[in-house]
Design an enzyme around this catalytic site. Structure first.
Site, PDB file in Angstrom:
ATOM      1  N   HIS A 207      20.478  64.581  11.292  1.00 52.78           N
ATOM      2  CA  HIS A 207      19.404  63.794  11.914  1.00 52.78           C
ATOM      3  C   HIS A 207      19.847  62.468  12.515  1.00 52.78           C
ATOM      4  CE1 HIS A 207      19.421  61.661   8.033  1.00 52.78           C
ATOM      5  NE2 HIS A 207      18.806  60.684   8.651  1.00 52.78           N
TER       6      HIS A 207
HETATM    7  C1  UD1 Z   1      14.884  57.223   9.962  1.00 51.44           C
HETATM    8  C2  UD1 Z   1      15.808  56.099   9.558  1.00 51.44           C
HETATM    9  C3  UD1 Z   1      17.059  56.664   8.918  1.00 51.44           C
HETATM   10  C4  UD1 Z   1      16.725  57.624   7.787  1.00 51.44           C
HETATM   11  C5  UD1 Z   1      15.727  58.672   8.257  1.00 51.44           C
HETATM   12  C6  UD1 Z   1      15.273  59.506   7.086  1.00 51.44           C
HETATM   13  C7  UD1 Z   1      15.674  54.146  11.032  1.00 51.44           C
HETATM   14  C8  UD1 Z   1      16.369  53.351  12.079  1.00 51.44           C
HETATM   15  N1  UD1 Z   1      16.228  55.316  10.705  1.00 51.44           N
HETATM   16  O1  UD1 Z   1      15.558  57.994  10.955  1.00 51.44           O
HETATM   17  O2  UD1 Z   1      17.819  55.595   8.371  1.00 51.44           O
HETATM   18  O3  UD1 Z   1      17.908  58.256   7.388  1.00 51.44           O
HETATM   19  O4  UD1 Z   1      14.581  58.024   8.833  1.00 51.44           O
HETATM   20  O5  UD1 Z   1      14.798  60.740   7.513  1.00 51.44           O
HETATM   21  O6  UD1 Z   1      14.675  53.712  10.517  1.00 51.44           O
HETATM   22  N2  UD1 Z   1       9.733  62.277  14.396  1.00 51.44           N
HETATM   23  C9  UD1 Z   1       8.728  63.217  14.395  1.00 51.44           C
HETATM   24  N3  UD1 Z   1       7.897  63.246  13.322  1.00 51.44           N
HETATM   25  C10 UD1 Z   1       8.000  62.410  12.255  1.00 51.44           C
HETATM   26  C11 UD1 Z   1       9.033  61.467  12.268  1.00 51.44           C
HETATM   27  C12 UD1 Z   1       9.883  61.404  13.343  1.00 51.44           C
HETATM   28  O7  UD1 Z   1       8.569  63.999  15.331  1.00 51.44           O
HETATM   29  O8  UD1 Z   1       7.201  62.519  11.305  1.00 51.44           O
HETATM   30  C13 UD1 Z   1      10.678  62.276  15.545  1.00 51.44           C
HETATM   31  C14 UD1 Z   1      10.229  61.374  16.677  1.00 51.44           C
HETATM   32  O9  UD1 Z   1      10.583  61.989  17.893  1.00 51.44           O
HETATM   33  C15 UD1 Z   1      11.089  60.143  16.478  1.00 51.44           C
HETATM   34  C16 UD1 Z   1      12.370  60.705  15.878  1.00 51.44           C
HETATM   35  O10 UD1 Z   1      11.947  61.805  15.084  1.00 51.44           O
HETATM   36  O11 UD1 Z   1      11.327  59.429  17.664  1.00 51.44           O
HETATM   37  C17 UD1 Z   1      13.148  59.742  15.022  1.00 51.44           C
HETATM   38  O12 UD1 Z   1      12.310  59.221  13.976  1.00 51.44           O
HETATM   39  P1  UD1 Z   1      12.593  57.762  13.381  1.00 51.44           P
HETATM   40  O13 UD1 Z   1      11.686  57.520  12.249  1.00 51.44           O
HETATM   41  O14 UD1 Z   1      12.633  56.745  14.453  1.00 51.44           O
HETATM   42  O15 UD1 Z   1      14.085  57.864  12.878  1.00 51.44           O
HETATM   43  P2  UD1 Z   1      14.761  58.932  11.913  1.00 51.44           P
HETATM   44  O16 UD1 Z   1      15.785  59.657  12.698  1.00 51.44           O
HETATM   45  O17 UD1 Z   1      13.727  59.705  11.201  1.00 51.44           O
HETATM   46  N1  UDP Z   2      14.932  66.280   2.120  1.00 50.05           N
HETATM   47  C1  UDP Z   2      13.803  67.055   1.924  1.00 50.05           C
HETATM   48  N2  UDP Z   2      13.527  68.055   2.827  1.00 50.05           N
HETATM   49  C2  UDP Z   2      14.323  68.303   3.899  1.00 50.05           C
HETATM   50  C3  UDP Z   2      15.489  67.503   4.088  1.00 50.05           C
HETATM   51  C4  UDP Z   2      15.746  66.487   3.172  1.00 50.05           C
HETATM   52  O1  UDP Z   2      13.063  66.866   0.955  1.00 50.05           O
HETATM   53  O2  UDP Z   2      14.019  69.208   4.682  1.00 50.05           O
HETATM   54  C5  UDP Z   2      15.216  65.203   1.150  1.00 50.05           C
HETATM   55  C6  UDP Z   2      16.606  65.265   0.564  1.00 50.05           C
HETATM   56  O3  UDP Z   2      16.639  66.126  -0.552  1.00 50.05           O
HETATM   57  C7  UDP Z   2      16.858  63.821   0.213  1.00 50.05           C
HETATM   58  C8  UDP Z   2      16.138  63.059   1.304  1.00 50.05           C
HETATM   59  O4  UDP Z   2      15.187  63.969   1.848  1.00 50.05           O
HETATM   60  O5  UDP Z   2      16.249  63.504  -1.034  1.00 50.05           O
HETATM   61  C9  UDP Z   2      17.115  62.647   2.361  1.00 50.05           C
HETATM   62  O6  UDP Z   2      16.444  62.241   3.490  1.00 50.05           O
HETATM   63  P1  UDP Z   2      17.131  62.130   4.918  1.00 50.05           P
HETATM   64  O7  UDP Z   2      18.308  63.019   4.998  1.00 50.05           O
HETATM   65  O8  UDP Z   2      16.053  62.323   5.911  1.00 50.05           O
HETATM   66  O9  UDP Z   2      17.536  60.596   5.007  1.00 50.05           O
HETATM   67  P2  UDP Z   2      18.783  59.730   4.489  1.00 50.05           P
HETATM   68  O10 UDP Z   2      19.002  59.995   3.061  1.00 50.05           O
HETATM   69  O11 UDP Z   2      19.946  60.080   5.358  1.00 50.05           O
HETATM   70  O12 UDP Z   2      18.339  58.329   4.767  1.00 50.05           O
END
Ligand code: UD1
Ligand code: UDP
Length: 371
Positions: A207
């Site tokens: 991601h």
């Molecule tokens: C964010 C965090 C990252 C964390 C991750 C956990 C920041 C800068 N990054 O990244 O550190 O590891 O969350 O998962 O805060 N989107 C959807 N539906 C949702 C959420 C997101 O469609 O419910 C899509 C949107 O197109 C959005 C993109 O995902 O623009 C990225 O979402 P965003 O929350 O900005 O960053 P993450 O990649 O989720």
């Molecule tokens: N996770 C989940 N469902 C998924 C993918 C991840 O419940 O489909 C959980 C995973 O087990 C972990 C957390 O989400 O506990 C990690 O989140 P993510 O990888 O989005 O973010 P990061 O840890 O890199 O910030």
């Protein structure tokens, strides 16, 4: 003892998981929590599912900020959080990890002189290209109490001159896995549903912007996953919406790799536990692999979770095709696993420290513990 008033900021998937552990411990100790969900994650599978499965209370407010450019998103959250803080008395404001929700909460607390508590403090990748790295550094430097999951995190803070208010308490995600693994084994039906045999598949998650926003890298990576599947190992990937959207935009439709919607936490634990190997760019998933004793191949060249690499459970390969394929082929259990991230009782420790320091938490105005 009068109850503490704690304001908690959450917004992204891993924060719901961590906050659930602390919420439960705060409640057990008779304290009161006001939960603000920024709305950074909003899809059912990215938010609701965690509130249904874990002991995290319903948000008192959901700011419903949603997705957008970093500056816009953080600014919307900051304005929304500030407005609430102006009318909501509290002893502490708690933020988790390194997302834009974390940074917005930290800035809001700091502007209003509310003692700021950072959980998962001191992590560093030393890669300033990652948005998360800025968020961590700024949040740590604004925080009054810094709860670190590991010794490395404490040392990182020391290198930046942060020694006051620093506590090594362990990792709330470890608390969570200790409590939820048995539940996952008992209740998750995901393996039979997907017809997966334990030990006979690779579990993949991707991601990070560094991959999803780079067309060539994303295309090449999915070709690599297809090759691994073509070589006979099933490959399943619960896809973050960011990744699904990038694949759709580029017209990448994997044939052999099995794409899933994001799965619930208990299903994820079950998938992780029984994978032959985990391939990921996630921070949380690297640690879960380590705790579960599953070999991990990390699609990055650096990690905040050095202990997982030092112990031989995690290898950093970046996005090079041949390095990924070789690491997956050779994946085998590491040598030793120590309790590098605590003993599963981080929440208890954090609540005890918050209770003890009530009213004396402000690093700027009082002396707190010096390591
Ligand atoms: C964010 C965090 C990252 C964390 C991750 C956990 C920041 C800068 N990054 O990244 O550190 O590891 O969350 O998962 O805060 N989107 C959807 N539906 C949702 C959420 C997101 O469609 O419910 C899509 C949107 O197109 C959005 C993109 O995902 O623009 C990225 O979402 P965003 O929350 O900005 O960053 P993450 O990649 O989720
Ligand atoms: N996770 C989940 N469902 C998924 C993918 C991840 O419940 O489909 C959980 C995973 O087990 C972990 C957390 O989400 O506990 C990690 O989140 P993510 O990888 O989005 O973010 P990061 O840890 O890199 O910030």
């Amino acid at each position: 003892m009068t109850a503490l008033q704690v304001i908690t900021i959450v917004g992204a998937r891993p924060q719901f998981i961590k906050a659930a552990q602390l919420s439960e411990a705060l409640k057990r100790a008779g304290h009161e929590e006001f939960l603000i969900h920024t709305g950074q994650h909003y899809d059912l599978e990215m938010s609701r599912v965690f509130f249904d499965e874990l002991p995290i209370p319903e948000p008192d407010v959901n700011l419903e900020v949603g997705s957008g450019p970093h500056g816009w998103q953080t600014a919307q959250m900051l304005a929304g959080i500030e407005e609430i803080l102006l009318s909501q008395p509290a002893d502490y404001l708690v933020v988790y990890g390194d997302t834009n929700s974390t940074l917005a909460g930290a800035l809001a607390a700091c502007k209003l002189h509310l003692p700021l508590v950072h959980i998962e403090a001191g992590l560093r990748s030393y890669n300033r290209q990652m948005p998360e790295e800025h968020n961590r550094v700024v949040t740590d430097h604004l925080s009054d109490l810094l709860f670190c999951p590991s010794h490395t995190a404490v040392s990182n803070l020391k290198k930046e001159g942060i020694v006051r208010g620093v506590y090594q308490v362990g990792d709330l995600m470890h608390d969570s896995i200790v409590k939820n693994l048995t539940l996952a084994e008992a209740h998750s039906r995901i393996l039979p549903k997907l017809r997966l045999e334990p030990g006979q598949y690779a579990l993949v998650t991707v991601h990070r912007a560094d991959i999803t926003e780079k067309r060539g890298r994303l295309q090449a990576l999915f070709q690599t996953f297809e090759k691994i599947a073509a070589n006979g190992l099933r490959v399943v990937m619960p896809a973050h919406p960011r990744t699904s959207k990038a694949l759709q935009l580029l017209g990448i439709a994997p044939v052999r790799l099995q794409l899933l919607k994001p799965v619930s936490y208990l299903d994820m634990l079950a998938l992780e536990k029984h994978a032959r190997v985990i391939v990921t760019d996630s921070g949380g998933v690297q640690k879960e692999a380590y705790w579960l004793g599953v070999p991990c191949v990390t699609l990055r060249t650096e990690t905040e979770w050095l202990e997982t690499v030092a112990s031989g459970w995690n290898v950093l390969v970046g996005c090079e095709d041949h390095l990924i394929i070789r690491a997956v082929d050779k994946a085998c259990p590491g040598k030793t696993r120590r309790d590098a991230f605590g003993d599963g009782r981080a929440a208890e420790r954090i609540v005890a420290i918050l209770s003890e320091l009530r009213g004396h938490a402000a690093r700027k105005s009082t002396d707190s513990q010096e390591l």
